[in-house]
Write a protein that holds these residues in place. Structure first.
Motif, PDB file in Angstrom:
ATOM      1  N   CYS A 142       0.812  -1.228   0.000  1.00 47.18           N
ATOM      2  CA  CYS A 142       0.000   0.000   0.000  1.00 47.18           C
ATOM      3  C   CYS A 142       0.841   1.273   0.000  1.00 47.18           C
ATOM      4  CB  CYS A 142      -0.958  -0.004   1.190  1.00 47.18           C
ATOM      5  SG  CYS A 142      -0.135   0.267   2.776  1.00 47.18           S
ATOM      6  N   LEU A 143       2.161   1.145   0.125  1.00 48.64           N
ATOM      7  CA  LEU A 143       3.105   2.266   0.100  1.00 48.64           C
ATOM      8  C   LEU A 143       3.023   3.182   1.315  1.00 48.64           C
ATOM      9  CD1 LEU A 143       2.945   3.205  -3.699  1.00 48.64           C
ATOM     10  CD2 LEU A 143       4.545   1.692  -2.554  1.00 48.64           C
ATOM     11  N   GLU A 144       2.173   2.853   2.295  1.00 47.56           N
ATOM     12  CA  GLU A 144       2.171   3.607   3.558  1.00 47.56           C
ATOM     13  C   GLU A 144       3.435   3.237   4.336  1.00 47.56           C
ATOM     14  OE1 GLU A 144      -0.123   5.880   4.925  1.00 47.56           O
ATOM     15  OE2 GLU A 144      -0.824   5.891   2.857  1.00 47.56           O
ATOM     16  N   ASP A 145       3.711   4.020   5.385  1.00 45.83           N
ATOM     17  CA  ASP A 145       4.885   3.757   6.207  1.00 45.83           C
ATOM     18  C   ASP A 145       4.809   2.387   6.873  1.00 45.83           C
ATOM     19  OD1 ASP A 145       7.231   4.944   6.626  1.00 45.83           O
ATOM     20  OD2 ASP A 145       6.574   6.288   8.220  1.00 45.83           O
ATOM     21  N   ALA A 146       5.847   1.624   6.730  1.00 44.41           N
ATOM     22  CA  ALA A 146       5.927   0.331   7.407  1.00 44.41           C
ATOM     23  C   ALA A 146       7.129   0.362   8.344  1.00 44.41           C
ATOM     24  CB  ALA A 146       6.073  -0.789   6.394  1.00 44.41           C
ATOM     25  N   VAL A 147       7.014  -0.326   9.459  1.00 42.89           N
ATOM     26  CA  VAL A 147       8.108  -0.414  10.426  1.00 42.89           C
ATOM     27  C   VAL A 147       8.444  -1.884  10.612  1.00 42.89           C
ATOM     28  CG1 VAL A 147       8.829   0.069  12.784  1.00 42.89           C
ATOM     29  CG2 VAL A 147       7.325   1.665  11.600  1.00 42.89           C
ATOM     30  N   LEU A 148       9.725  -2.173  10.552  1.00 40.15           N
ATOM     31  CA  LEU A 148      10.160  -3.558  10.656  1.00 40.15           C
ATOM     32  C   LEU A 148      11.243  -3.662  11.733  1.00 40.15           C
ATOM     33  CD1 LEU A 148       9.881  -6.305   9.135  1.00 40.15           C
ATOM     34  CD2 LEU A 148      11.817  -5.588   7.755  1.00 40.15           C
ATOM     35  N   ASP A 149      11.012  -4.516  12.705  1.00 35.24           N
ATOM     36  CA  ASP A 149      12.014  -4.752  13.745  1.00 35.24           C
ATOM     37  C   ASP A 149      12.707  -6.076  13.477  1.00 35.24           C
ATOM     38  OD1 ASP A 149      11.846  -2.544  15.639  1.00 35.24           O
ATOM     39  OD2 ASP A 149       9.777  -3.213  15.908  1.00 35.24           O
ATOM     40  N   LEU A 150      14.024  -6.033  13.412  1.00 33.84           N
ATOM     41  CA  LEU A 150      14.760  -7.257  13.094  1.00 33.84           C
ATOM     42  C   LEU A 150      15.877  -7.498  14.107  1.00 33.84           C
ATOM     43  CD1 LEU A 150      15.267  -6.937   9.239  1.00 33.84           C
ATOM     44  CD2 LEU A 150      13.883  -8.648  10.392  1.00 33.84           C
ATOM     45  N   PRO A 151      15.903  -8.669  14.710  1.00 35.84           N
ATOM     46  CA  PRO A 151      17.065  -9.048  15.504  1.00 35.84           C
ATOM     47  C   PRO A 151      18.097  -9.680  14.567  1.00 35.84           C
ATOM     48  CG  PRO A 151      15.290 -10.643  15.812  1.00 35.84           C
ATOM     49  CD  PRO A 151      14.838  -9.694  14.732  1.00 35.84           C
ATOM     50  N   ILE A 152      19.308  -9.193  14.618  1.00 36.04           N
ATOM     51  CA  ILE A 152      20.345  -9.667  13.700  1.00 36.04           C
ATOM     52  C   ILE A 152      21.452 -10.364  14.487  1.00 36.04           C
ATOM     53  CG2 ILE A 152      22.024  -8.978  11.930  1.00 36.04           C
ATOM     54  CD1 ILE A 152      19.219  -8.240  11.118  1.00 36.04           C
ATOM     55  N   SER A 153      21.844 -11.519  14.005  1.00 34.73           N
ATOM     56  CA  SER A 153      23.070 -12.086  14.557  1.00 34.73           C
ATOM     57  C   SER A 153      23.854 -12.715  13.422  1.00 34.73           C
ATOM     58  CB  SER A 153      22.778 -13.069  15.682  1.00 34.73           C
ATOM     59  OG  SER A 153      22.207 -14.225  15.172  1.00 34.73           O
ATOM     60  N   ALA A 154      25.147 -12.441  13.417  1.00 34.34           N
ATOM     61  CA  ALA A 154      26.004 -12.877  12.310  1.00 34.34           C
ATOM     62  C   ALA A 154      27.302 -13.422  12.875  1.00 34.34           C
ATOM     63  CB  ALA A 154      26.281 -11.696  11.384  1.00 34.34           C
ATOM     64  N   ARG A 155      27.952 -14.232  12.066  1.00 36.00           N
ATOM     65  CA  ARG A 155      29.148 -14.933  12.514  1.00 36.00           C
ATOM     66  C   ARG A 155      30.153 -14.973  11.370  1.00 36.00           C
ATOM     67  NH1 ARG A 155      29.334 -19.200  16.504  1.00 36.00           N
ATOM     68  NH2 ARG A 155      30.977 -20.658  15.951  1.00 36.00           N
ATOM     69  N   GLU A 156      31.403 -14.709  11.709  1.00 29.94           N
ATOM     70  CA  GLU A 156      32.475 -14.754  10.714  1.00 29.94           C
ATOM     71  C   GLU A 156      33.669 -15.487  11.313  1.00 29.94           C
ATOM     72  OE1 GLU A 156      32.950 -13.390   7.468  1.00 29.94           O
ATOM     73  OE2 GLU A 156      30.766 -13.197   7.459  1.00 29.94           O
ATOM     74  N   TYR A 157      34.461 -16.048  10.420  1.00 25.89           N
ATOM     75  CA  TYR A 157      35.636 -16.790  10.879  1.00 25.89           C
ATOM     76  C   TYR A 157      36.865 -16.334  10.113  1.00 25.89           C
ATOM     77  CZ  TYR A 157      38.723 -20.754  11.828  1.00 25.89           C
ATOM     78  OH  TYR A 157      39.795 -21.532  12.208  1.00 25.89           O
ATOM     79  N   GLN A 158      37.923 -16.178  10.852  1.00 26.54           N
ATOM     80  CA  GLN A 158      39.195 -15.831  10.208  1.00 26.54           C
ATOM     81  C   GLN A 158      40.264 -16.802  10.703  1.00 26.54           C
ATOM     82  OE1 GLN A 158      39.903 -13.098   8.107  1.00 26.54           O
ATOM     83  NE2 GLN A 158      42.104 -13.429   8.020  1.00 26.54           N
ATOM     84  N   ALA A 159      40.807 -17.590   9.778  1.00 27.66           N
ATOM     85  CA  ALA A 159      41.861 -18.529  10.162  1.00 27.66           C
ATOM     86  C   ALA A 159      43.161 -17.766  10.437  1.00 27.66           C
ATOM     87  CB  ALA A 159      42.063 -19.551   9.053  1.00 27.66           C
ATOM     88  N   ASN A 160      43.986 -18.337  11.280  1.00 28.73           N
ATOM     89  CA  ASN A 160      45.291 -17.713  11.552  1.00 28.73           C
ATOM     90  C   ASN A 160      46.124 -17.630  10.273  1.00 28.73           C
ATOM     91  OD1 ASN A 160      44.608 -17.558  14.234  1.00 28.73           O
ATOM     92  ND2 ASN A 160      45.597 -19.498  14.755  1.00 28.73           N
ATOM     93  N   GLU A 161      46.045 -18.711   9.495  1.00 27.72           N
ATOM     94  CA  GLU A 161      46.732 -18.721   8.206  1.00 27.72           C
ATOM     95  C   GLU A 161      45.718 -19.094   7.142  1.00 27.72           C
ATOM     96  OE1 GLU A 161      50.183 -21.282   8.803  1.00 27.72           O
ATOM     97  OE2 GLU A 161      50.435 -20.214  10.706  1.00 27.72           O
ATOM     98  N   PRO A 162      45.001 -18.105   6.623  1.00 26.29           N
ATOM     99  CA  PRO A 162      43.857 -18.387   5.745  1.00 26.29           C
ATOM    100  C   PRO A 162      44.221 -19.064   4.429  1.00 26.29           C
ATOM    101  CG  PRO A 162      43.916 -16.074   6.429  1.00 26.29           C
ATOM    102  CD  PRO A 162      45.211 -16.682   6.826  1.00 26.29           C
ATOM    103  N   GLY A 163      45.403 -18.830   3.894  1.00 26.84           N
ATOM    104  CA  GLY A 163      45.735 -19.408   2.603  1.00 26.84           C
ATOM    105  C   GLY A 163      44.857 -18.806   1.514  1.00 26.84           C
ATOM    106  N   PRO A 164      44.764 -19.488   0.365  1.00 19.91           N
ATOM    107  CA  PRO A 164      44.033 -18.898  -0.756  1.00 19.91           C
ATOM    108  C   PRO A 164      42.504 -19.030  -0.655  1.00 19.91           C
ATOM    109  CG  PRO A 164      45.021 -20.989  -1.413  1.00 19.91           C
ATOM    110  CD  PRO A 164      45.385 -20.763   0.031  1.00 19.91           C
ATOM    111  N   SER A 165      42.014 -19.878   0.244  1.00 25.47           N
ATOM    112  CA  SER A 165      40.568 -20.106   0.288  1.00 25.47           C
ATOM    113  C   SER A 165      39.831 -18.963   0.973  1.00 25.47           C
ATOM    114  CB  SER A 165      40.270 -21.412   1.022  1.00 25.47           C
ATOM    115  OG  SER A 165      38.904 -21.465   1.355  1.00 25.47           O
ATOM    116  N   ASP A 166      38.743 -18.490   0.315  1.00 24.36           N
ATOM    117  CA  ASP A 166      37.961 -17.388   0.870  1.00 24.36           C
ATOM    118  C   ASP A 166      37.148 -17.788   2.091  1.00 24.36           C
ATOM    119  OD1 ASP A 166      38.848 -15.497  -0.835  1.00 24.36           O
ATOM    120  OD2 ASP A 166      37.147 -15.601  -2.210  1.00 24.36           O
ATOM    121  N   GLU A 167      36.881 -19.097   2.217  1.00 26.79           N
ATOM    122  CA  GLU A 167      36.045 -19.530   3.335  1.00 26.79           C
ATOM    123  C   GLU A 167      36.740 -19.352   4.681  1.00 26.79           C
ATOM    124  OE1 GLU A 167      34.995 -23.556   2.280  1.00 26.79           O
ATOM    125  OE2 GLU A 167      34.522 -22.766   0.300  1.00 26.79           O
ATOM    126  N   LEU A 168      38.039 -19.281   4.649  1.00 23.57           N
ATOM    127  CA  LEU A 168      38.784 -19.205   5.902  1.00 23.57           C
ATOM    128  C   LEU A 168      39.139 -17.775   6.291  1.00 23.57           C
ATOM    129  CD1 LEU A 168      41.081 -22.316   5.498  1.00 23.57           C
ATOM    130  CD2 LEU A 168      38.941 -22.116   6.752  1.00 23.57           C
TER     131      LEU A 168
END
Ligand SMILES: [Zn+2]
Ligand SMILES: [Zn+2]
Length: 169
Positions: free
Chosen positions: A72-98
């Motif tokens: 309807c294009l009227e004002d909407a309000v959205l409340d979101l709880p966010i939680s995120a997690r990331e990992y960094q290896a000590n020696e990541p090497g070429p892989s992006d996942e680490l």
């Protein structure tokens, strides 16, 4: 942009660091509309856990977005709880996942991380309420304020004229 300098945080394997940091949240675009965080900065809880092979970063915050309802294009309000997690290896090497893309030169980019985590947490449609009736497809009026329907479409007068003619033959 909010970043966190990690140089001063020295953790040994098994140790954890936790802190709250005011983090700037960027407005975001969705379906051509703009959604604004209110307020623009939120207290985010950052947890850093050192493991033997790398470091786990966790970010938690609550965000409130204001913007137009998809229906309807009227004002909407959205409340979101966010939680995120990331990992960094000590020696990541070429892989992006680490490695985490938010860490550079011992600085953690909290704003970029919060933006991406928020984008992943969004629902398909942002609505003013779950049963929003939207706009009338015929006249464009807001069906939440003026519930109505237009009944059966009028029969085309040219056809009814033809039918009359046929009846007389
Ligand atoms: Zn709506
Ligand atoms: Zn209508």
């Amino acid at each position: 942009m909010t970043t966190r300098n990690l140089r001063t945080i020295k953790l040994r394997s098994g140790e954890q660091f936790r802190d709250e940091q005011e983090t700037r949240i960027e407005p975001l675009e969705l379906g051509g509309q703009r959604y604004l965080p209110v307020p623009e900065t939120v207290p985010a809880e950052l947890t850093i856990t050192r493991a033997s092979t790398g470091t786990v970063f966790e970010l938690r915050f609550d965000v409130r977005l204001h913007g137009p309802c998809f229906r309807c294009l009227e004002d909407a309000v959205l409340d979101l709880p966010i939680s995120a997690r990331e990992y960094q290896a000590n020696e990541p090497g070429p892989s992006d996942e680490l490695r985490t893309p938010y860490l550079e030169d011992d600085r953690l980019d909290l704003t970029a991380w919060a933006r991406d985590a928020l984008a992943l947490a969004l629902p398909d449609k942002i609505l003013c309420r779950s049963d929003c009736a939207g706009l009338c497809p015929v006249c464009g009026k807001d069906l939440n304020r003026e519930p109505h329907d237009h009944g059966e479409p009028e029969p085309d007068s040219r056809w009814s004229a033809l039918t009359e003619l046929k009846d007389r033959l």
